[in-house]
Design a protein around this motif. Structure first.
Motif, short mmCIF file in Angstrom:
data_model
loop_
_atom_site.label_atom_id
_atom_site.label_comp_id
_atom_site.label_asym_id
_atom_site.label_seq_id
_atom_site.Cartn_x
_atom_site.Cartn_y
_atom_site.Cartn_z
N GLN A 96 -23.34 -9.65 77.40
CA GLN A 96 -23.80 -8.30 77.09
C GLN A 96 -24.18 -8.20 75.61
OE1 GLN A 96 -25.37 -6.12 78.39
NE2 GLN A 96 -24.04 -4.67 79.40
N ARG A 97 -23.43 -8.91 74.75
CA ARG A 97 -23.78 -8.89 73.33
C ARG A 97 -25.14 -9.56 73.10
NH1 ARG A 97 -18.76 -11.04 70.08
NH2 ARG A 97 -18.08 -11.85 72.08
N VAL A 98 -25.45 -10.59 73.90
CA VAL A 98 -26.77 -11.21 73.79
C VAL A 98 -27.84 -10.17 74.15
CG1 VAL A 98 -28.31 -13.02 74.66
CG2 VAL A 98 -25.89 -13.53 74.28
N GLY A 99 -27.53 -9.36 75.18
CA GLY A 99 -28.47 -8.31 75.59
C GLY A 99 -28.71 -7.31 74.46
N ILE A 100 -27.64 -6.99 73.72
CA ILE A 100 -27.78 -6.06 72.60
C ILE A 100 -28.60 -6.71 71.48
CG2 ILE A 100 -26.50 -4.85 70.77
CD1 ILE A 100 -24.19 -4.52 72.83
N ALA A 101 -28.30 -7.99 71.18
CA ALA A 101 -29.04 -8.69 70.13
C ALA A 101 -30.52 -8.80 70.50
CB ALA A 101 -28.43 -10.08 69.92
N ARG A 102 -30.80 -9.04 71.78
CA ARG A 102 -32.19 -9.15 72.25
C ARG A 102 -32.94 -7.83 72.00
NH1 ARG A 102 -32.74 -10.23 78.48
NH2 ARG A 102 -31.74 -8.20 78.51
N ALA A 103 -32.25 -6.72 72.28
CA ALA A 103 -32.91 -5.42 72.10
C ALA A 103 -33.25 -5.18 70.62
CB ALA A 103 -32.01 -4.31 72.61
N PHE A 104 -32.37 -5.60 69.72
CA PHE A 104 -32.65 -5.39 68.29
C PHE A 104 -33.70 -6.37 67.76
CE2 PHE A 104 -28.73 -2.92 68.43
CZ PHE A 104 -29.06 -1.86 67.59
N LEU A 105 -33.81 -7.54 68.41
CA LEU A 105 -34.77 -8.55 67.93
C LEU A 105 -36.20 -8.05 68.02
CD1 LEU A 105 -35.21 -11.49 66.94
CD2 LEU A 105 -35.48 -12.13 69.33
N VAL A 106 -36.51 -7.20 69.00
CA VAL A 106 -37.90 -6.73 69.12
C VAL A 106 -38.21 -5.63 68.08
CG1 VAL A 106 -38.08 -7.29 71.58
CG2 VAL A 106 -37.36 -5.00 70.90
N ASN A 107 -37.25 -5.38 67.19
CA ASN A 107 -37.39 -4.34 66.17
C ASN A 107 -37.83 -3.03 66.81
OD1 ASN A 107 -37.32 -3.19 63.66
ND2 ASN A 107 -39.42 -3.81 63.13
N PRO A 108 -37.00 -2.49 67.71
CA PRO A 108 -37.46 -1.35 68.51
C PRO A 108 -37.57 -0.07 67.68
CG PRO A 108 -35.14 -1.73 68.89
CD PRO A 108 -35.59 -2.82 67.97
N ASP A 109 -38.54 0.74 68.03
CA ASP A 109 -38.59 2.08 67.43
C ASP A 109 -37.62 2.98 68.18
OD1 ASP A 109 -40.80 1.23 65.82
OD2 ASP A 109 -42.03 1.38 67.63
#
Lengths: 294, 255
Positions: free
Chosen positions: B138-151
């Motif tokens: 789940q932490r990988v999922g969180i890191a993945r979401a931040f990697l795309v530099n989301p607005d």
């Protein structure tokens, strides 16, 4: 006596110290833990049963007879009379037919499987046809191939193609349908383009079922080749087995059948199984836990 | 600065095998989120929380109404953390993160490592998901979401499948990483404890997907669950939930 018991002064209890056994030592107990040894035992047991049957029934050729026969075939020696050994010719011809059949059949089956798995229309159009192909026994292809192509190489090749296609298609279609919809949603939400989805999600996700399909295609294709060559060819491994069967030389017939089984077993053990292990190295048990990481 | 505008949003699911009659998930929802705020959307099952996030992410289409997620006038980049990690099992951790990225470079790989480190996973980038525990995935999922530099960051009950200890640790990671990045976040949960701990604002939905209440949470960060101010706010939010007559999980008492 163990140190702990000596220190605690427990009376009347003596523990024999276990003799350490080296991990790699060749003890029977160690050997019985090794899968290769168990497999070797199984083969040895089968050979023993075979030899025992030859003692009680003289119509079954013995292992030594078969080995001698095959050596004569391989070396091109004389089987008596006008008959001489032939090995590399029939074998290479069968292998060539087999390879051509698989090279044609696996991609067709793969494409068909992808289409059937991803489109409801394609499933309606092709699913029943593929199931019919799957249900038809190889001997039917043998007779049809002989009718269509006569005694030529095309018949055996067609039989391998038609056997390989449905196995690959059915398994791949099931693989496509079993892709986790959550992964598709995730890809869409991140805007992953279709090309990357095809390569990394679709092909990656269907790899296990594709492997199963290809493995079955290899197995059943080889079987169907033997049958078609038996009934509808004048060359190849199947034809050679039949030749000795018709000549009432049972050691020859059994030797070629044995070779036939040996080849497909070796192909599976030496090529397909290692490839499968390599392709699925991701499918492992957890090696790290949250606690360890903390 | 990102903005999410939700206007008269309605989503009705047609009858299916599981539901012989049609189901209204969202019923004319109006809501707007502007700026670097963390908004929690709470409500009982059937209040359309996940449907709302799926529509914002473009995974589902609304029956009527509109959703616009914009950043400086253009469609906002979305980062989505799902209830389950949703990682490709056949790709390594770092390859899973790069899968959602258009560009591939050493710089991006370093960024992936950076975000993994931020969620406490510095040495796992080469491992496969099956080699990690559920919490780590789940932490990988969180890191993945931040990697795309989301607005706009969407989080759909990301801790609901985890045990309470792991969930608490992950909330700490999320709070820490959000304080550094300050992304506009929509966080769906049915756990008031989580909502008060993480959010600047709590929007309550009632069954049928209608907004019931909008509560500002003006508490200093970082917040700890044992902080008296946090506990008081949780009690107040729970009482307002009770007033709505919805079933609320009283997680605060058991933690």
């Amino acid at each position: 006596m163990s140190d702990i018991h000596a220190q605690q002064g427990l009376p009347g209890l003596r523990l024999e110290e276990a003799q350490p056994v080296a991990e790699g030592a060749l003890t029977l107990r160690n050997l019985l833990r090794r899968p290769w040894f168990i497999r070797l035992l199984a083969v040895g047991f089968l050979l023993f049963i075979w030899q025992w049957v030859t003692w009680v029934n003289t119509r079954v050729p013995g292992i030594d007879e078969i080995v001698r026969f095959m050596v004569t075939e391989i070396t091109g020696g004389s089987h008596g009379g006008m008959l001489s050994g032939e090995f590399w010719g029939p074998l290479s011809l069968s292998l060539r037919r087999y390879a051509v059949g698989l090279v044609i059949g696996i991609p067709i089956g793969g494409a068909l499987g992808l289409v059937i798995g991803s489109s409801r229309w394609a499933r309606g159009l092709f699913n029943d046809t593929v199931l019919v192909l799957l249900a038809l026994p190889a001997v039917v292809w043998a007779f049809l191939a002989s009718l269509w192509f006569g005694l030529s190489s095309e018949g055996p090749i067609l039989a391998v193609v038609l056997t390989a296609v449905p196995f690959v298609a059915v398994n791949l279609a099931a693989g496509v349908r079993n892709i986790d919809p959550g992964l598709i949603e995730m890809s869409r939400s991140y805007g992953v383009p279709p090309g990357r989805r095809l390569v990394h999600l679709l092909l990656g996700g269907t790899l296990p079922s594709a492997f199963t399909g290809v493995r079955l295609a290899f197995m059943t294709g080889w079987n169907s080749l033997l049958i078609v060559e038996w009934f509808g060819a004048t060359s190849g491994v199947g034809w050679r087995a039949r030749f000795w069967y018709d000549a009432l030389r049972y050691p020859g017939f059994v030797a070629w059948i044995f070779l036939f089984v040996l080849l497909i077993t070796l192909l599976d053990r030496l090529l397909l199984s290692p490839l499968e292990r390599r392709a699925f190295q991701w499918n492992q048990q957890p090696t790290l836990t949250f606690e360890e990481e903390l | 600065m990102a903005t999410v505008l939700i206007e008269n949003l309605t989503k009705v699911y047609p009858p299916s095998l599981n539901h012989p009659t049609q189901v209204q998930a969202l019923g004319g929802l109006n809501m707007s989120v502007t700026g670097n705020v963390f908004v929690a959307i709470v409500g009982p099952s059937g209040s359309g929380k996940t449907t709302l996030l799926n529509i914002v992410a473009g995974v589902e289409r609304p029956t009527s109404g509109s959703v616009r997620a914009l950043h400086e006038g253009v469609p906002a980049q979305i980062g989505y953390v799902f209830q389950e990690p949703r990682l490709l099992p056949w790709r390594t951790v770092v390859d899973n993160m790069l899968y959602v990225q258009d560009r591939k470079s050493d710089q991006l790989r370093r960024e992936a490592e950076f975000y993994l480190k931020m969620v406490g996973l510095s040495e796992v980038s080469h491992l496969y998901p099956s080699q990690l525990s559920g919490g780590m995935q789940q932490r990988v999922g969180i890191a993945r979401a931040f990697l795309v530099n989301p607005d706009v960051l969407l989080l759909d009950e990301p801790f609901s499948h985890l045990d309470s200890l792991t969930g608490r640790a992950l909330r700490d990671y999320l709070q820490r990483i959000w304080l550094q990045t300050r992304k506009t976040a929509l966080f769906v949960t049915h756990d008031v404890t989580e909502a008060v701990e993480l959010a600047d604002r709590i929007v309550m939905l009632r069954p049928g997907g209608v907004a019931y209440d909008d509560i500002p949470i003006d508490l200093p960060r970082p917040r700890r669950p044992d902080d008296p101010a946090v506990r008081d706010m949780q009690a107040e939010v729970i009482s307002r939930f009770d007033a709505m007559g919805a079933a609320v999980r009283f997680g605060a008492q058991s933690r």
